[in-house]
Design a protein around this motif. Sequence first.
Motif, PDB file in Angstrom:
ATOM      1  N   VAL A   1       0.957  -1.353  -0.076  1.00 15.77           N
ATOM      2  CA  VAL A   1       0.169   0.112   0.100  1.00 15.77           C
ATOM      3  C   VAL A   1       0.860   1.241   0.061  1.00 15.77           C
ATOM      4  O   VAL A   1       0.770   2.147  -0.789  1.00 15.77           O
ATOM      5  N   GLU A   2       2.025   1.364   0.811  1.00 16.10           N
ATOM      6  CA  GLU A   2       2.844   2.488   0.813  1.00 16.10           C
ATOM      7  C   GLU A   2       3.657   2.524  -0.533  1.00 16.10           C
ATOM      8  O   GLU A   2       3.872   3.893  -0.770  1.00 16.10           O
ATOM      9  N   THR A   3       3.782   1.649  -1.037  1.00 15.14           N
ATOM     10  CA  THR A   3       4.463   1.758  -2.302  1.00 15.14           C
ATOM     11  C   THR A   3       3.557   2.083  -3.497  1.00 15.14           C
ATOM     12  O   THR A   3       3.828   3.231  -4.148  1.00 15.14           O
ATOM     13  N   VAL A   4       2.310   1.634  -3.566  1.00 16.02           N
ATOM     14  CA  VAL A   4       1.390   2.356  -4.409  1.00 16.02           C
ATOM     15  C   VAL A   4       1.095   3.728  -4.090  1.00 16.02           C
ATOM     16  O   VAL A   4       1.094   4.606  -5.036  1.00 16.02           O
ATOM     17  N   LEU A   5       0.952   4.155  -2.733  1.00 11.11           N
ATOM     18  CA  LEU A   5       0.648   5.620  -2.775  1.00 11.11           C
ATOM     19  C   LEU A   5       2.071   6.613  -2.998  1.00 11.11           C
ATOM     20  O   LEU A   5       1.778   7.468  -3.405  1.00 11.11           O
ATOM     21  N   SER A   6       3.318   5.970  -2.821  1.00 18.28           N
ATOM     22  CA  SER A   6       4.460   6.783  -2.950  1.00 18.28           C
ATOM     23  C   SER A   6       4.521   6.786  -4.626  1.00 18.28           C
ATOM     24  O   SER A   6       4.750   8.032  -5.044  1.00 18.28           O
ATOM     25  N   PHE A   7       4.148   5.936  -5.366  1.00 25.93           N
ATOM     26  CA  PHE A   7       4.012   5.896  -6.873  1.00 25.93           C
ATOM     27  C   PHE A   7       3.265   6.810  -7.089  1.00 25.93           C
ATOM     28  O   PHE A   7       3.371   7.613  -8.207  1.00 25.93           O
ATOM     29  N   THR A   8       1.932   7.035  -6.615  1.00 27.91           N
ATOM     30  CA  THR A   8       0.991   7.698  -7.242  1.00 27.91           C
ATOM     31  C   THR A   8       1.409   9.362  -6.980  1.00 27.91           C
ATOM     32  O   THR A   8       1.162   9.876  -7.777  1.00 27.91           O
ATOM     33  N   ILE A   9       2.090   9.573  -6.009  1.00 22.99           N
ATOM     34  CA  ILE A   9       2.226  10.872  -5.704  1.00 22.99           C
ATOM     35  C   ILE A   9       3.584  11.229  -6.319  1.00 22.99           C
ATOM     36  O   ILE A   9       4.084  12.641  -6.142  1.00 22.99           O
ATOM     37  N   SER A  10       4.304  10.272  -6.805  1.00 20.33           N
ATOM     38  CA  SER A  10       5.619  10.615  -7.254  1.00 20.33           C
ATOM     39  C   SER A  10       6.023  11.715  -8.295  1.00 20.33           C
ATOM     40  O   SER A  10       6.844  12.373  -8.079  1.00 20.33           O
TER      41      SER A  10
ATOM     42  N   PHE B   1      10.451   2.076  -0.410  1.00 17.28           N
ATOM     43  CA  PHE B   1       9.509   1.079  -0.256  1.00 17.28           C
ATOM     44  C   PHE B   1       9.540  -0.219  -1.348  1.00 17.28           C
ATOM     45  O   PHE B   1       9.115  -1.058  -1.164  1.00 17.28           O
ATOM     46  N   LEU B   2      10.165   0.354  -2.504  1.00 17.87           N
ATOM     47  CA  LEU B   2      10.702  -0.700  -3.393  1.00 17.87           C
ATOM     48  C   LEU B   2      11.600  -1.741  -2.762  1.00 17.87           C
ATOM     49  O   LEU B   2      11.562  -2.990  -3.132  1.00 17.87           O
ATOM     50  N   PHE B   3      12.729  -1.092  -2.177  1.00 23.71           N
ATOM     51  CA  PHE B   3      13.481  -2.084  -1.468  1.00 23.71           C
ATOM     52  C   PHE B   3      12.854  -2.777  -0.631  1.00 23.71           C
ATOM     53  O   PHE B   3      13.204  -4.179  -0.192  1.00 23.71           O
ATOM     54  N   GLY B   4      11.996  -2.278   0.301  1.00 20.62           N
ATOM     55  CA  GLY B   4      11.030  -3.096   1.320  1.00 20.62           C
ATOM     56  C   GLY B   4      10.334  -4.296   0.738  1.00 20.62           C
ATOM     57  O   GLY B   4      10.181  -5.216   1.128  1.00 20.62           O
ATOM     58  N   LEU B   5       9.725  -3.936  -0.595  1.00 23.32           N
ATOM     59  CA  LEU B   5       8.984  -5.081  -1.381  1.00 23.32           C
ATOM     60  C   LEU B   5       9.795  -6.164  -1.561  1.00 23.32           C
ATOM     61  O   LEU B   5       9.477  -7.360  -1.562  1.00 23.32           O
ATOM     62  N   TYR B   6      11.223  -5.884  -2.225  1.00 27.38           N
ATOM     63  CA  TYR B   6      12.049  -6.941  -2.433  1.00 27.38           C
ATOM     64  C   TYR B   6      12.520  -7.790  -1.298  1.00 27.38           C
ATOM     65  O   TYR B   6      12.413  -8.705  -1.270  1.00 27.38           O
ATOM     66  N   VAL B   7      12.655  -6.818  -0.310  1.00 25.03           N
ATOM     67  CA  VAL B   7      13.262  -7.621   1.225  1.00 25.03           C
ATOM     68  C   VAL B   7      12.043  -8.556   1.681  1.00 25.03           C
ATOM     69  O   VAL B   7      12.391  -9.585   2.176  1.00 25.03           O
TER      70      VAL B   7
END
Length: 168
Positions: free
Chosen positions: A16-25, A37-43
Amino acid sequence: MADFVQGLDASKLIFVETVLSFTISPFNSPAYNLPIFLFGLYVQESQEVAPRSLQAFSGFLGASVIFDIIWFTENGQSVLGRLVSILILVLKVPTFLAFAGTLRTRGVAGISISGADFGSTTVWAMPGGFTSSGREGYQTVESDIQRPAADHPVAGIPPSAPGAYQTV
């Protein structure tokens, strides 16, 4: 509180945080959130990732809360952008707690920063077996090298002086 933390799904929170960050980037927003957050998804998704990566992500996530507060005081945003950024900031706290729980389940005590070491085991070993534990088939630095006797030269090669290089 412990039941609440154990009930958190770290993968859903980080998604959810990755999608929100991508939306407002594309707009005026903290540039560091999306890469963290992308690093967090991978980890989160990788099972063979080292505990040090989980610790690093948790540390980055915790530090980014402070960076968010600084960023909010220095930069302006639209109302919608500010609401999404505040939502991301609020979601960072349960995400941090969920990853701390993940660290505990994987046998890592937590986040401790002492220089460059996060207090975990070694992630990789130097090639050639230059470690104190030794690796399969490699000679460790501490092991004794068998050398020919000094008074009996081998194949006409005179004995070497102490400290000189030798081929084995």
